[in-house]
Design a protein around this motif. Structure first.
Motif, short mmCIF file in Angstrom:
data_model
loop_
_atom_site.label_atom_id
_atom_site.label_comp_id
_atom_site.label_asym_id
_atom_site.label_seq_id
_atom_site.Cartn_x
_atom_site.Cartn_y
_atom_site.Cartn_z
N GLU A 50 0.83 -1.21 0.00
CA GLU A 50 0.00 0.00 0.00
C GLU A 50 0.86 1.26 0.00
OE1 GLU A 50 -3.59 -0.08 0.24
OE2 GLU A 50 -3.17 -2.15 -0.32
N GLU A 51 2.06 1.12 0.55
CA GLU A 51 2.89 2.32 0.75
C GLU A 51 3.46 2.82 -0.56
OE1 GLU A 51 5.45 2.74 4.36
OE2 GLU A 51 4.91 0.63 4.50
N ARG A 52 3.83 4.04 -0.50
CA ARG A 52 4.39 4.69 -1.66
C ARG A 52 5.81 4.19 -1.88
NH1 ARG A 52 2.56 9.66 -3.60
NH2 ARG A 52 4.02 10.69 -4.99
N ILE A 53 6.12 3.84 -3.11
CA ILE A 53 7.46 3.34 -3.41
C ILE A 53 8.31 4.48 -3.95
CG2 ILE A 53 8.78 1.68 -4.77
CD1 ILE A 53 7.01 0.33 -2.75
N ARG A 54 9.52 4.56 -3.44
CA ARG A 54 10.43 5.60 -3.89
C ARG A 54 11.77 4.99 -4.26
NH1 ARG A 54 8.04 7.98 0.77
NH2 ARG A 54 6.73 9.74 0.22
N LYS A 55 12.50 5.78 -4.99
CA LYS A 55 13.85 5.33 -5.34
C LYS A 55 14.83 6.02 -4.42
CE LYS A 55 17.15 5.18 -9.10
NZ LYS A 55 17.47 5.66 -10.43
N TYR A 56 15.67 5.23 -3.77
CA TYR A 56 16.63 5.79 -2.83
C TYR A 56 18.04 5.35 -3.17
CZ TYR A 56 12.65 6.51 0.35
OH TYR A 56 11.48 6.90 0.92
N GLU A 57 18.98 6.12 -2.68
CA GLU A 57 20.35 5.62 -2.70
C GLU A 57 20.92 5.75 -1.29
OE1 GLU A 57 22.67 7.92 -5.43
OE2 GLU A 57 22.54 9.75 -4.24
N THR A 58 21.71 4.77 -0.94
CA THR A 58 22.30 4.77 0.39
C THR A 58 23.80 4.53 0.28
OG1 THR A 58 20.30 3.89 1.38
CG2 THR A 58 22.32 3.60 2.63
N ILE A 59 24.55 5.33 1.00
CA ILE A 59 25.99 5.12 1.07
C ILE A 59 26.33 4.74 2.50
CG2 ILE A 59 28.25 6.19 0.84
CD1 ILE A 59 27.10 7.98 -1.28
N VAL A 60 27.06 3.67 2.63
CA VAL A 60 27.48 3.23 3.96
C VAL A 60 29.00 3.27 4.00
CG1 VAL A 60 27.42 1.36 5.63
CG2 VAL A 60 25.48 1.72 4.12
N VAL A 61 29.54 3.87 5.03
CA VAL A 61 30.99 3.92 5.21
C VAL A 61 31.33 3.08 6.43
CG1 VAL A 61 32.99 5.41 5.43
CG2 VAL A 61 30.91 6.30 4.40
N THR A 62 32.20 2.11 6.23
CA THR A 62 32.57 1.26 7.37
C THR A 62 34.06 1.40 7.67
OG1 THR A 62 33.09 -0.63 5.98
CG2 THR A 62 30.83 -0.42 6.72
N ARG A 63 34.43 0.96 8.82
CA ARG A 63 35.85 1.01 9.22
C ARG A 63 36.64 0.10 8.30
NH1 ARG A 63 36.01 2.89 14.68
NH2 ARG A 63 38.25 2.97 14.38
N SER A 64 37.75 0.60 7.82
CA SER A 64 38.54 -0.25 6.93
C SER A 64 39.38 -1.23 7.73
CB SER A 64 39.45 0.61 6.06
OG SER A 64 40.37 1.30 6.87
N ASP A 65 39.63 -0.92 9.00
CA ASP A 65 40.47 -1.82 9.80
C ASP A 65 39.65 -2.90 10.51
OD1 ASP A 65 39.18 -0.15 11.47
OD2 ASP A 65 40.95 0.63 12.50
N ALA A 66 38.35 -2.88 10.27
CA ALA A 66 37.51 -3.89 10.93
C ALA A 66 37.73 -5.26 10.27
CB ALA A 66 36.04 -3.50 10.84
N ASP A 67 37.42 -6.25 11.03
CA ASP A 67 37.55 -7.62 10.57
C ASP A 67 36.75 -7.83 9.28
OD1 ASP A 67 38.07 -10.37 10.68
OD2 ASP A 67 36.06 -10.67 11.53
#
Lengths: 230, 89
Positions: free
Chosen positions: A3-20
């Motif tokens: 029922e909800e309105r559909i939209r187009k999104y973009e998401t950027i996620v930045v994570t720690r590079s030193d993480a496992d």
């Protein structure tokens, strides 16, 4: 949901590079899993690589950038934000709406569809060449396809508009990395040296180059002025 | 650093009416302000990362707003510094 309105999104996620590496993978799987559960239609996933952050975040100097484009309802965003907030390795995330009121049945997925594979652990370790931030890269004035059509000033004012825009935008991150690679090729010798030394040199040159353009633009007018006065 | 020196050299006395500035994003329709590509709006930001006012850059109001939004987004994602007071970049 439907029922909800559909939209187009973009998401950027930045994570720690030193993480496992396992943690990175887990996070990615969790995110894609959540997408699947909530009936999100993914359009694009890009791995931008390890980049130097423009400033330190939580003692981290480098981050891995992940870029997603998808169609979803807003309820998914709330869930995703909660998940990202709780994660220890996420430094930053941001979601931007690209287009409102999209009909997923008629949406042209194929023109933009692209899915990078998640990098392996050794890839991430090797990935030192992209240590620059986007800030360091030169402006690439390549004309991008499908963007010229958008002219009248009315359109762009309030909301992100017409279908040209998303297509063009999703091309651009690619252009960024291309520019970086091109620079990398020409300055391969400098890069062979430790980064810290090589970069200021690499930066200094393009900066000087950009100026003649503005000067060149300025000078003809200046000449005209001089002539008029005479 | 270099830029400052250049500016000094460039400084000449100009007579006559000031040159009219034209918004470069209005003239070049292909250029899109995109927060994912901060190198693109380097020209509209000082070396320290401050947004250049449009009375100086000559941007039109619409594109200045877009620029502002893009810069702030890029800063949040650490693609661009909030300020680079200490280090050079």
């Amino acid at each position: 949901m439907s029922e909800e309105r559909i939209r187009k999104y973009e998401t950027i996620v930045v994570t720690r590079s030193d993480a496992d590496h396992g943690a990175q993978r887990k996070l990615h799987e969790k995110l894609t899993g959540l997408m699947e559960e909530s009936g999100v239609r993914p359009i694009r996933f890009e791995y931008w690589g390890k980049r130097r952050l423009a400033y330190q975040i939580k003692k981290a100097n480098k981050g891995l950038y992940f870029y997603h484009t998808y169609l979803s309802s807003s309820s998914f965003l709330a869930e995703m934000n909660r998940m990202l907030k709780l994660s220890n390795i996420v430094l930053r995330y941001m979601t931007v709406m690209l287009k409102d009121g999209v009909n997923p049945d008629t949406y042209d997925f194929e023109s933009e569809q692209h899915f990078d594979t998640l990098p392996t652990e050794s890839d991430v370790k090797k990935d030192r060449d992209r240590s620059r931030t986007g800030w360091d890269e030169e402006f690439s004035s390549k004309p991008k396809a499908d963007e010229g059509a958008e002219a009248p000033p009315k359109d762009g004012d309030a909301a992100p508009d017409a279908s040209e825009k998303p297509a063009g935008e999703s091309d651009e991150p690619g252009a960024v990395t291309e520019a970086a690679e091109a620079e990398g090729e020409t300055k391969a010798q400098e890069k062979a040296e430790p980064e810290a030394k090589a970069e200021p040199e690499a930066k200094a040159e393009p900066e000087v180059k950009t100026e003649p353009e503005t000067e060149a633009a300025a000078e003809p007018n200046a000449d005209k002025n001089a002539e008029e006065e005479e | 650093m270099r830029r400052k020196d250049d500016d000094k050299k460039k400084k000449k006395k100009r007579r006559g009416p000031p040159r009219r500035k034209v918004c470069s994003f209005c003239t070049d329709k292909n250029a899109k302000l995109d927060y994912k590509n901060p190198a693109m709006f380097k020209r509209f930001v000082t070396e320290r990362g401050k947004i250049v006012p449009r009375r100086i850059s000559g941007m039109c109001a619409k594109h200045q707003r877009e620029l502002c939004r893009a810069v702030k987004r890029a800063r949040h994602l650490a693609l661009m510094p909030y300020t680079s007071a200490g280090s050079a970049g």
